[in-house]
Motif scaffolding. Structure first.
Motif, PDB file in Angstrom:
ATOM      1  N   THR B  60       0.816  -1.212   0.000  1.00  0.00           N
ATOM      2  CA  THR B  60       0.000   0.000   0.000  1.00  0.00           C
ATOM      3  C   THR B  60       0.855   1.268   0.000  1.00  0.00           C
ATOM      4  O   THR B  60       0.587   2.219  -0.732  1.00  0.00           O
ATOM      5  CB  THR B  60      -0.956   0.011   1.208  1.00  0.00           C
ATOM      6  OG1 THR B  60      -1.855  -1.082   1.076  1.00  0.00           O
ATOM      7  CG2 THR B  60      -1.773   1.296   1.271  1.00  0.00           C
ATOM      8  N   TYR B  79      -4.568   1.011  -3.977  1.00  0.00           N
ATOM      9  CA  TYR B  79      -5.491   1.498  -2.944  1.00  0.00           C
ATOM     10  C   TYR B  79      -5.446   3.016  -2.780  1.00  0.00           C
ATOM     11  O   TYR B  79      -6.460   3.664  -2.588  1.00  0.00           O
ATOM     12  CB  TYR B  79      -5.142   0.819  -1.608  1.00  0.00           C
ATOM     13  CG  TYR B  79      -5.949   1.298  -0.432  1.00  0.00           C
ATOM     14  CD1 TYR B  79      -7.306   1.005  -0.330  1.00  0.00           C
ATOM     15  CD2 TYR B  79      -5.356   2.029   0.603  1.00  0.00           C
ATOM     16  CE1 TYR B  79      -8.052   1.421   0.755  1.00  0.00           C
ATOM     17  CE2 TYR B  79      -6.103   2.452   1.693  1.00  0.00           C
ATOM     18  CZ  TYR B  79      -7.445   2.147   1.769  1.00  0.00           C
ATOM     19  OH  TYR B  79      -8.179   2.561   2.846  1.00  0.00           O
ATOM     20  N   TRP B 106      -6.870  -3.671  -6.069  1.00  0.00           N
ATOM     21  CA  TRP B 106      -7.664  -2.472  -6.383  1.00  0.00           C
ATOM     22  C   TRP B 106      -7.497  -2.111  -7.860  1.00  0.00           C
ATOM     23  O   TRP B 106      -7.382  -0.949  -8.239  1.00  0.00           O
ATOM     24  CB  TRP B 106      -7.266  -1.275  -5.495  1.00  0.00           C
ATOM     25  CG  TRP B 106      -7.491  -1.562  -4.041  1.00  0.00           C
ATOM     26  CD1 TRP B 106      -6.569  -2.068  -3.165  1.00  0.00           C
ATOM     27  CD2 TRP B 106      -8.702  -1.418  -3.290  1.00  0.00           C
ATOM     28  NE1 TRP B 106      -7.138  -2.246  -1.911  1.00  0.00           N
ATOM     29  CE2 TRP B 106      -8.447  -1.849  -1.965  1.00  0.00           C
ATOM     30  CE3 TRP B 106      -9.994  -0.967  -3.609  1.00  0.00           C
ATOM     31  CZ2 TRP B 106      -9.432  -1.846  -0.967  1.00  0.00           C
ATOM     32  CZ3 TRP B 106     -10.959  -0.949  -2.608  1.00  0.00           C
ATOM     33  CH2 TRP B 106     -10.675  -1.387  -1.309  1.00  0.00           C
TER      34      TRP B 106
END
Lengths: 344, 138
Positions: B60, B79, B106
């Motif tokens: 992330t 993300y 994502w």
């Protein structure tokens, strides 16, 4: 020696001037938090674009506030990694260009090592030889690492996260609870007056998958993804909108993160003389309180950086360059941005 | 389309491993699902199947984690991105030129930048805390 340093590894555009590694003459941090808040995190393209826009004025301000003029600077330093590639590149390129223009040596600094150094900045900082060896807990949005520090430049990784970083656990937990970004301060604020024992979340001990990181003691490694999932399921069954107590859910979630960090730090502590707490998450009051308790119990000192040098800043970068660390000279000029740089 | 129910993180990992063995080399896996739906766990399974010894940690913060040995895996997490217009300048498309498995969490945030031959996989949380529903669109 006066070092001007630039730090753009993530969402802060920062510049600072530090004398002889300790004496902070200026430290300017231009935060992009407001820009990123609507995404619940840092957006790399926005981050690098804004570094480009902010950096010249941040550098000017750092030099002006230092009381020096450009000719009074002896070295230029910048962070080379870890961080977001496109953001790192902005500060690193600016640092190199400035060094060429001013005809001063350039120094490329590791961001994580700079955080470890942050406790040695300022007038009240301890003497390095009086506190080593110590255990350092580095906690931020992107990192959660336990080190044993023998001296400046002499580190051993004891443990690290096997999945999410502690700051990321705060951010994602805040998103699940409908709180704002950054998640750490939002959860801390919501948790005031909450019941920390309201829900018992897992402390990140994985029952089934014991993930070992090669060469590291699994009991000193962290896991926060299970905690995030536990919160998700709790909120599914007990939505906050249905009158569930946000303060107590926040307090319980924060307590699980803090307990996990404190517990493993306690396990890591053997013959060391102190515990150092560094990185942005070190601003969390509950974490400070619990680690202070651990330090008192084990009769060691708790070393904290000045609050101004906990989250990302350039003073820690300038300080570390000023004591002779980092990559210097021609080798520094050819150092590329390294998004996954480590400290070892 | 194939839908599988997993009852544990281990099962999610072996589903990943089984799927990988059916796919051509250098596949792009576009992973969709909410926080905690099992995407990263699935990628850990891919890594295990590829013989990667390193710990698969969350990308992330870094957006891309690269694992090059013994067989390359690019673990990408979008993300923190708002949408495809924010991806220019990231060098994202360059990863599709590289040898190795590309797993993108994502992925919907990349819009049209995801290659047409990508395998799309949806993740949902189930009724029980460890239950996950995984659906492969091919």
């Amino acid at each position: 020696m006066n070092v001007l340093a630039i730090e753009t590894s993530c969402d802060e555009t920062a510049a600072a001037v530090v004398r002889d590694g300790h004496d902070v003459l200026s430290s300017i941090v231009s935060s992009q938090v407001a820009l990123h808040a609507r995404y619940g995190g840092v957006v790399p393209e926005i981050a690098s674009r804004n570094h480009v826009e902010c950096l010249p004025s941040v550098i000017d301000q750092a030099v002006a506030e230092s009381g020096l003029d450009w000719s009074g600077l002896d070295m230029i330093a910048a962070t080379y990694g870890p961080g977001l590639a496109s953001s790192l590149l902005v500060g690193l390129s600016a640092g190199k260009a400035l060094a060429l223009r001013l005809d001063r040596p350039f120094c490329a600094i590791n961001h994580l090592e700079a955080h470890l150094y942050s406790i040695f900045l300022g007038p009240d900082a301890p003497d390095v030889k009086n506190v080593c060896p110590f255990v350092a807990l580095l906690v931020s949005g992107g990192h959660t690492v336990l080190y044993r520090v023998e001296g400046i430049g002499d580190y051993r990784v004891l443990g690290m996260t096997t999945d999410d970083a502690a700051g990321e656990a705060f951010d994602k937990g805040a998103t699940l609870m409908g709180l704002s970004y950054p998640g750490g301060p939002a959860i801390e604020k919501a948790a005031v007056n909450g019941d920390r024992a309201h829900i018992h979340f897992s402390r990140g001990i994985q029952k089934k998958i014991t993930e070992a990181i090669e060469g590291l003691d699994p009991s000193l490694c962290f896991s926060f993804s299970g905690l995030k999932t536990a919160l998700l399921y709790f909120l599914k069954k007990n939505p906050i909108a249905a009158g569930n107590d946000l303060a107590s859910v926040s307090a319980s979630y924060q307590e699980a993160i803090v307990d996990s960090l404190t517990g493993r730090t306690g396990k890591a502590l053997r013959d060391e003389r102190a515990i150092a707490l560094v990185g942005g998450v070190s601003l969390n009051s509950r974490l400070r309180e619990k680690l202070a308790g651990l330090a008192a119990e084990r009769n060691v000192n708790l070393l904290l950086a000045d609050r101004a040098y906990c989250a990302d800043n350039a003073a820690m970068v300038a300080g570390l360059a000023g004591v002779g660390r980092g990559v210097i000279g021609d080798q520094a000029m050819s150092t590329d941005a390294c998004p996954s740089a480590v400290v070892s | 389309m194939k839908t599988i129910t997993s009852h544990s993180p281990e099962e999610t990992q072996s589903i990943a491993s089984d799927l990988l063995s059916e796919l051509p080399d250098n596949s792009v896996l576009a992973l969709h699902g909410d926080l905690g739906a099992g995407k990263t766990c699935f990628v850990k399974g891919l890594a295990k199947a590829l013989g990667i010894k390193q710990a698969i940690t969350s990308p992330t913060f870094t957006i891309v984690n690269e694992y090059l040995q013994p067989s390359p895996l690019y673990h990408i997490d979008l993300y923190r991105l708002g949408g495809p217009d924010e991806m220019f300048g990231l060098g994202f498309e360059e990863y599709f030129e590289k040898d190795g498995v590309k797993a993108i969490e994502w992925a919907e945030r990349a819009g049209d930048l995801i290659p047409e031959d990508a395998v799309h996989i949806d993740f949902w949380t189930g009724q029980m805390p460890e239950e996950r529903v995984i659906s492969v669109r091919r």
